[in-house]
Design a protein around this motif. Sequence first.
Motif, mmCIF file in Angstrom:
data_model
loop_
_atom_site.group_PDB
_atom_site.id
_atom_site.type_symbol
_atom_site.label_atom_id
_atom_site.label_comp_id
_atom_site.label_asym_id
_atom_site.label_seq_id
_atom_site.Cartn_x
_atom_site.Cartn_y
_atom_site.Cartn_z
ATOM 1 N N VAL A 1 0.683 -1.241 0.144
ATOM 2 C CA VAL A 1 -0.277 0.389 -0.112
ATOM 3 C C VAL A 1 0.980 0.923 0.561
ATOM 4 O O VAL A 1 1.972 1.357 0.922
ATOM 5 C CB VAL A 1 -1.225 -0.228 1.192
ATOM 6 C CG1 VAL A 1 -1.659 1.491 0.872
ATOM 7 C CG2 VAL A 1 -2.121 -0.949 1.538
ATOM 8 N N CYS A 2 0.397 2.331 -0.339
ATOM 9 C CA CYS A 2 1.496 3.393 -0.786
ATOM 10 C C CYS A 2 2.024 4.415 0.476
ATOM 11 O O CYS A 2 0.046 4.329 0.716
ATOM 12 C CB CYS A 2 0.812 4.607 -2.013
ATOM 13 S SG CYS A 2 1.328 5.976 -2.007
ATOM 14 N N ARG A 3 2.786 4.652 0.928
ATOM 15 C CA ARG A 3 2.652 5.078 2.169
ATOM 16 C C ARG A 3 2.265 6.447 2.206
ATOM 17 O O ARG A 3 2.743 7.326 3.322
ATOM 18 C CB ARG A 3 4.232 4.731 2.437
ATOM 19 C CG ARG A 3 4.177 2.727 2.895
ATOM 20 C CD ARG A 3 5.634 2.573 3.819
ATOM 21 N NE ARG A 3 6.775 2.824 2.741
ATOM 22 C CZ ARG A 3 7.305 1.309 1.830
ATOM 23 N NH1 ARG A 3 6.788 0.914 1.635
ATOM 24 N NH2 ARG A 3 8.678 2.020 0.814
ATOM 25 N N VAL A 4 2.675 6.555 0.875
ATOM 26 C CA VAL A 4 2.396 8.294 0.856
ATOM 27 C C VAL A 4 0.531 8.590 0.753
ATOM 28 O O VAL A 4 -0.098 9.541 2.137
ATOM 29 C CB VAL A 4 2.725 9.367 -0.396
ATOM 30 C CG1 VAL A 4 2.301 10.317 -0.329
ATOM 31 C CG2 VAL A 4 4.493 8.438 0.006
ATOM 32 N N CYS A 5 -0.432 8.145 0.130
ATOM 33 C CA CYS A 5 -1.225 8.598 -0.057
ATOM 34 C C CYS A 5 -2.681 7.152 0.041
ATOM 35 O O CYS A 5 -3.033 7.104 0.043
ATOM 36 C CB CYS A 5 -1.443 8.928 -1.834
ATOM 37 S SG CYS A 5 -1.738 7.817 -2.960
ATOM 38 N N GLY A 6 -2.120 6.292 0.134
ATOM 39 C CA GLY A 6 -2.534 4.388 0.589
ATOM 40 C C GLY A 6 -3.088 3.868 -0.564
ATOM 41 O O GLY A 6 -3.691 3.694 -0.550
ATOM 42 N N GLY A 7 -2.328 4.623 -1.653
ATOM 43 C CA GLY A 7 -3.214 3.959 -2.783
ATOM 44 C C GLY A 7 -2.427 2.404 -3.090
ATOM 45 O O GLY A 7 -1.915 1.845 -2.262
ATOM 46 N N GLY A 8 -3.256 1.468 -4.374
ATOM 47 C CA GLY A 8 -2.836 0.057 -4.547
ATOM 48 C C GLY A 8 -1.306 0.445 -5.858
ATOM 49 O O GLY A 8 -0.779 1.263 -5.669
ATOM 50 N N ARG B 1 5.300 1.079 -8.047
ATOM 51 C CA ARG B 1 4.412 2.615 -8.093
ATOM 52 C C ARG B 1 3.092 2.701 -7.769
ATOM 53 O O ARG B 1 2.497 1.708 -7.926
ATOM 54 C CB ARG B 1 5.131 2.921 -9.749
ATOM 55 C CG ARG B 1 4.704 4.041 -10.097
ATOM 56 C CD ARG B 1 4.850 4.331 -11.552
ATOM 57 N NE ARG B 1 4.788 5.968 -12.227
ATOM 58 C CZ ARG B 1 4.895 6.143 -12.787
ATOM 59 N NH1 ARG B 1 5.585 5.077 -13.747
ATOM 60 N NH2 ARG B 1 5.037 7.589 -13.442
ATOM 61 N N CYS B 2 2.648 3.506 -7.354
ATOM 62 C CA CYS B 2 1.278 4.229 -6.436
ATOM 63 C C CYS B 2 0.670 3.850 -7.890
ATOM 64 O O CYS B 2 1.155 4.857 -8.812
ATOM 65 C CB CYS B 2 1.410 5.264 -5.926
ATOM 66 S SG CYS B 2 -0.154 5.251 -5.225
ATOM 67 N N ALA B 3 -0.712 3.491 -8.209
ATOM 68 C CA ALA B 3 -1.498 3.405 -8.538
ATOM 69 C C ALA B 3 -2.431 4.905 -8.549
ATOM 70 O O ALA B 3 -2.645 5.337 -9.842
ATOM 71 C CB ALA B 3 -2.220 2.605 -9.170
ATOM 72 N N ASP B 4 -2.174 5.657 -8.157
ATOM 73 C CA ASP B 4 -3.087 7.073 -7.453
ATOM 74 C C ASP B 4 -1.266 8.077 -7.472
ATOM 75 O O ASP B 4 -2.198 8.765 -8.477
ATOM 76 C CB ASP B 4 -3.297 7.050 -6.279
ATOM 77 C CG ASP B 4 -4.447 5.975 -6.333
ATOM 78 O OD1 ASP B 4 -5.647 5.695 -7.500
ATOM 79 O OD2 ASP B 4 -5.314 6.055 -4.847
ATOM 80 N N CYS B 5 -0.976 8.139 -6.907
ATOM 81 C CA CYS B 5 0.241 9.524 -6.050
ATOM 82 C C CYS B 5 0.888 9.026 -7.632
ATOM 83 O O CYS B 5 1.828 9.965 -7.892
ATOM 84 C CB CYS B 5 0.498 9.682 -5.535
ATOM 85 S SG CYS B 5 1.871 8.869 -4.811
ATOM 86 N N GLY B 6 1.137 8.193 -8.051
ATOM 87 C CA GLY B 6 3.165 7.679 -9.058
ATOM 88 C C GLY B 6 4.468 7.349 -8.055
ATOM 89 O O GLY B 6 4.957 7.457 -8.826
HETATM 90 ZN ZN LIG Z 1 0.413 6.683 -3.441
#
Ligand SMILES: [Zn+2]
Length: 325
Positions: A10-17, A39-44
């Motif tokens: 889980v992205c440790r910046v925004c919680g994205g996948g 690589r985060c699917a949301d914030c990249g």
């Molecule tokens: Zn993210």
Amino acid sequence: MNAGTDRGCVCRVCGGGVRERFRVREMMFGSGEEFDYFRCADCGCVQIREVPEDPAAYYPAGYFAFRARPGLARRPVRAAFDRMRVASHLWGGGTAARWIDRFAKPLDYIPWLRLAGVGPGASILDVGCGTGKLLLRLGLGGFERCLGLDPFLPESIRYPNGLRVLKRDLVDYARTARRRFDLVMFHHSYEHLPDPRATLAAAARLLRPDGCVLVRVPLADSEAFETYREHWVQWDAPRHLYLHTRASLAAAAAHAGLTVERVTCDSTRLQFVGSELYRRGIALQTAGAVRALFGPRELRAFDRRARELNRLGRGDQGVFYLRRT
Ligand SMILES: [Zn+2]
């Protein structure tokens, strides 16, 4: 794998996948050890899957930031000149300073201080400052209320001019410190720290109400990342735990109650030179490798391309100016 279905990451910046996975080799020293990133699917944001248990093990004594610079603590003639130049560039006036500029190396910190809106006598904290070379230079320029923090230093330092550089973690320091700063800076240190949200929250806590947080980081939303991928020189596995994008930096800032006021690019020829070495499996520290591969004309072309990418906002290094929301 579809975004959000990999529960291990889980992205440790925004919680994205997860959008994408990478396996990257250590290449600065050329140990060849491999590390998993995603690589985060949301914030990249590209980030290491697991922060190494002992990150200090990857900062050997010869790491470039730990070479001591005691000679910079006392240089009265240079200090007199630098102070004139700082005053002239930041607060106006002084034709003599413009004359000195013609013969002396540019003071690289002037644009950062100008955009951060720093005034005379400002207090400055440099996080991840190594042995404090930039703070010593700022001291020569008249900024004497400075402090440095670096958790990976062999030991704390006190220079003859009074500058202190503490072997301490920022989050831990911010918990008890009473001191507040006009400018908190991260010069290619933020991506080395394990918790990007807690780090910016600590920086915000140490900031005066009208202060500025300056963050210089490698940028994954850049042409070099897209061209070189796992061979991108800025990956620097496993020391770079995060390769941010504009979106991920903004997300981490928002979590800390900060807003991105401005972003500029300051990438250099390194994005081409270093990545081309990595693509050929050559470690960055290999003596003579750059000269063996590239001629002066090619290096100048790299410089021009870096300037162009910076203008287009596609360079692989960003300079973020954050303020309280
Ligand atoms: Zn993210």
